[in-house]
Design an enzyme around this catalytic site. Structure first.
Site, PDB file in Angstrom:
ATOM      1  N   GLY A 181       0.802  -1.220   0.000  1.00 24.21           N
ATOM      2  CA  GLY A 181       0.000   0.000   0.000  1.00 24.21           C
ATOM      3  C   GLY A 181       0.832   1.266   0.000  1.00 24.21           C
ATOM      4  O   GLY A 181       2.023   1.232  -0.311  1.00 24.21           O
ATOM      5  N   LYS A 198      13.417  -2.257  -8.066  1.00 22.09           N
ATOM      6  CA  LYS A 198      13.816  -1.451  -6.902  1.00 22.09           C
ATOM      7  C   LYS A 198      14.265  -2.351  -5.742  1.00 22.09           C
ATOM      8  O   LYS A 198      15.272  -2.099  -5.117  1.00 22.09           O
ATOM      9  CB  LYS A 198      12.622  -0.588  -6.497  1.00 22.09           C
ATOM     10  CG  LYS A 198      12.631  -0.081  -5.103  1.00 22.09           C
ATOM     11  CD  LYS A 198      13.181   1.307  -5.062  1.00 22.09           C
ATOM     12  CE  LYS A 198      13.345   1.801  -3.649  1.00 22.09           C
ATOM     13  NZ  LYS A 198      12.410   1.279  -2.690  1.00 22.09           N
ATOM     14  N   ASP A 199      13.471  -3.398  -5.488  1.00 19.39           N
ATOM     15  CA  ASP A 199      13.825  -4.344  -4.425  1.00 19.39           C
ATOM     16  C   ASP A 199      14.483  -5.546  -5.100  1.00 19.39           C
ATOM     17  O   ASP A 199      13.882  -6.616  -5.225  1.00 19.39           O
ATOM     18  CB  ASP A 199      12.571  -4.737  -3.645  1.00 19.39           C
ATOM     19  CG  ASP A 199      11.929  -3.527  -3.006  1.00 19.39           C
ATOM     20  OD1 ASP A 199      12.346  -3.154  -1.912  1.00 19.39           O
ATOM     21  OD2 ASP A 199      11.045  -2.919  -3.635  1.00 19.39           O
ATOM     22  N   GLY A 221       5.515   4.068  -8.803  1.00 22.30           N
ATOM     23  CA  GLY A 221       6.262   2.811  -8.969  1.00 22.30           C
ATOM     24  C   GLY A 221       5.311   1.616  -8.952  1.00 22.30           C
ATOM     25  O   GLY A 221       5.375   0.733  -9.816  1.00 22.30           O
ATOM     26  N   HIS A 222       4.405   1.615  -7.970  1.00 19.05           N
ATOM     27  CA  HIS A 222       3.409   0.534  -7.900  1.00 19.05           C
ATOM     28  C   HIS A 222       2.507   0.574  -9.137  1.00 19.05           C
ATOM     29  O   HIS A 222       2.181  -0.460  -9.711  1.00 19.05           O
ATOM     30  CB  HIS A 222       2.515   0.700  -6.663  1.00 19.05           C
ATOM     31  CG  HIS A 222       3.227   0.631  -5.345  1.00 19.05           C
ATOM     32  ND1 HIS A 222       3.349   1.714  -4.514  1.00 19.05           N
ATOM     33  CD2 HIS A 222       3.853  -0.394  -4.717  1.00 19.05           C
ATOM     34  CE1 HIS A 222       3.998   1.354  -3.413  1.00 19.05           C
ATOM     35  NE2 HIS A 222       4.329   0.089  -3.519  1.00 19.05           N
ATOM     36  N   HIS A 278       2.325   4.495  -4.991  1.00 12.99           N
ATOM     37  CA  HIS A 278       2.916   5.603  -5.750  1.00 12.99           C
ATOM     38  C   HIS A 278       3.090   5.151  -7.203  1.00 12.99           C
ATOM     39  O   HIS A 278       2.712   4.021  -7.565  1.00 12.99           O
ATOM     40  CB  HIS A 278       4.238   6.037  -5.113  1.00 12.99           C
ATOM     41  CG  HIS A 278       5.207   4.905  -4.868  1.00 12.99           C
ATOM     42  ND1 HIS A 278       5.749   4.163  -5.891  1.00 12.99           N
ATOM     43  CD2 HIS A 278       5.709   4.373  -3.726  1.00 12.99           C
ATOM     44  CE1 HIS A 278       6.556   3.254  -5.390  1.00 12.99           C
ATOM     45  NE2 HIS A 278       6.549   3.341  -4.076  1.00 12.99           N
TER      46      HIS A 278
HETATM   47  P1  AMP Z   1       6.073  -2.387  -1.444  1.00 13.34           P
HETATM   48  O1  AMP Z   1       4.685  -1.839  -1.379  1.00 13.34           O
HETATM   49  O2  AMP Z   1       7.116  -1.424  -1.021  1.00 13.34           O
HETATM   50  O3  AMP Z   1       6.207  -3.737  -0.784  1.00 13.34           O
HETATM   51  O4  AMP Z   1       6.369  -2.625  -2.980  1.00 13.34           O
HETATM   52  C1  AMP Z   1       5.512  -3.421  -3.768  1.00 13.34           C
HETATM   53  C2  AMP Z   1       6.151  -3.644  -5.107  1.00 13.34           C
HETATM   54  O5  AMP Z   1       6.391  -2.381  -5.734  1.00 13.34           O
HETATM   55  C3  AMP Z   1       7.515  -4.348  -5.025  1.00 13.34           C
HETATM   56  O6  AMP Z   1       7.592  -5.289  -6.084  1.00 13.34           O
HETATM   57  C4  AMP Z   1       8.489  -3.214  -5.214  1.00 13.34           C
HETATM   58  O7  AMP Z   1       9.710  -3.640  -5.779  1.00 13.34           O
HETATM   59  C5  AMP Z   1       7.722  -2.334  -6.193  1.00 13.34           C
HETATM   60  N1  AMP Z   1       8.244  -0.958  -6.178  1.00 13.34           N
HETATM   61  C6  AMP Z   1       8.392  -0.165  -5.104  1.00 13.34           C
HETATM   62  N2  AMP Z   1       8.952   1.010  -5.455  1.00 13.34           N
HETATM   63  C7  AMP Z   1       9.163   0.954  -6.789  1.00 13.34           C
HETATM   64  C8  AMP Z   1       9.717   1.845  -7.747  1.00 13.34           C
HETATM   65  N3  AMP Z   1      10.173   3.051  -7.410  1.00 13.34           N
HETATM   66  N4  AMP Z   1       9.779   1.446  -9.039  1.00 13.34           N
HETATM   67  C9  AMP Z   1       9.328   0.213  -9.387  1.00 13.34           C
HETATM   68  N5  AMP Z   1       8.793  -0.666  -8.533  1.00 13.34           N
HETATM   69  C10 AMP Z   1       8.711  -0.306  -7.261  1.00 13.34           C
END
Ligand code: AMP
Length: 279
Positions: free
Chosen positions: A27, A146-147, A32-33, A30
């Site tokens: 959640g 990113k991860d 990226g998601h 942004h």
């Molecule tokens: P999170 O909500 O932080 O667990 O991220 C969920 C997914 O979004 C994971 O696969 C992250 O690698 C991806 N993600 C987070 N930030 C970015 C970004 N800046 N660019 C691309 N993917 C992202």
């Protein structure tokens, strides 16, 4: 867009929409998601996004309680991009009776790098993903570069459990000044935010040096370390390593694609970034 809040609602939806393209998130969505979601929408499978702040991947003292949560904002964004369903499970749905799925022994590399900084972090991620993958049976999953280490863990888990899932890793989405988008960027102070783009600048300069012929990981690491240390706000480096891009093993010379992984500690968040060195 259907909003699914329990295993039963999820199962009913899956009966009509089997083997979706699945994007797991925590959640505070942004761009990226949203880019991952656009990729998922590019195929023919129905699109399912989950929002679940997974307690298993936080250790005592980490930010589980304060992790940014914005359900209303997230739902608006998801409606706007247009997905088929969003899954907002409770802990009991993901870990029925408090039980987490068993995970085969993780390869050593997942106890290194971020796995060393955050012991059991990758085990916690493997657990939530196994639970999701077995329940949802997605045909495609989309994760972010990113991860980076996490994306390698997902590939390992899929292979190890022999799941018929295709992994797509989406490029990193950045702000105009290069800072990789992250839900935790909200924790940055004004000064830290100003210095944060130095991380990507340093990665680009490291890649330039590599493209001009420097293939020693140690010399490239030293260059990036010195570049980051020029600014006190990016000088607290938790981890900076160049590894094999596929296996994440240590390397002595760059002869096949490698990844530069960097984790910079700011006052509150740790900023992660990486760049691939293509051979
Ligand atoms: P999170 O909500 O932080 O667990 O991220 C969920 C997914 O979004 C994971 O696969 C992250 O690698 C991806 N993600 C987070 N930030 C970015 C970004 N800046 N660019 C691309 N993917 C992202």
């Amino acid at each position: 867009m259907q909003i699914l809040r329990s295993t039963t609602e999820l199962q009913n939806w899956l009966n009509k929409n089997p083997h979706p393209a699945f994007v797991p998130t925590m959640g505070a969505l942004h761009e990226g998601h949203l880019a991952l979601i656009e990729t998922a929408k590019g195929g023919s499978a129905p699109t399912l996004v989950s929002i679940f702040v997974n307690p298993m991947q936080f250790r005592p003292g980490e930010d589980f309680k304060t992790y940014p949560r914005d359900e209303d904002g997230d739902l608006k964004k998801l409606k706007k991009v247009g997905i088929d369903a969003v899954y907002l499970p409770g802990e009991e749905d993901v870990y029925p009776h408090g039980r987490a799925p068993e995970i085969p022994e993780l390869p050593e590399v997942f106890h290194e790098l971020e796995g060393e900084l955050r012991p059991d972090y990758f085990l916690g991620i493997a657990r939530v993903l196994r639970s999701f993958f077995e329940m949802i049976q997605p045909s495609v999953v989309v994760f972010g570069q990113k991860d980076y280490q996490q994306s390698r863990l997902v590939q390992w888990l899929i292979s190890e459990l022999q799941l018929p899932i295709k992994l797509i890793v989406n490029q990193i989405i950045r702000q105009n000044d290069g800072l990789a988008l992250s839900s935790r960027n909200a924790y940055l102070t004004e000064d830290e935010r100003k210095s944060a783009p130095r991380i990507f600048e340093g990665l680009l300069k490291t890649k330039e040096l590599f493209d001009r012929g420097e293939v020693s990981p140690r010399r490239l690491e030293r260059f990036l370390m010195e570049y980051l240390q020029e600014d006190p706000l990016t000088s607290d480096i938790d981890c900076l390593e160049i590894r094999d891009a596929e296996t994440l093993e240590k390397i002595r010379k760059i002869e096949s694609p490698a990844v530069v992984l960097v984790y910079v500690r700011m006052e509150t968040p740790r900023l992660l970034d990486n760049i691939i060195l293509e051979v």
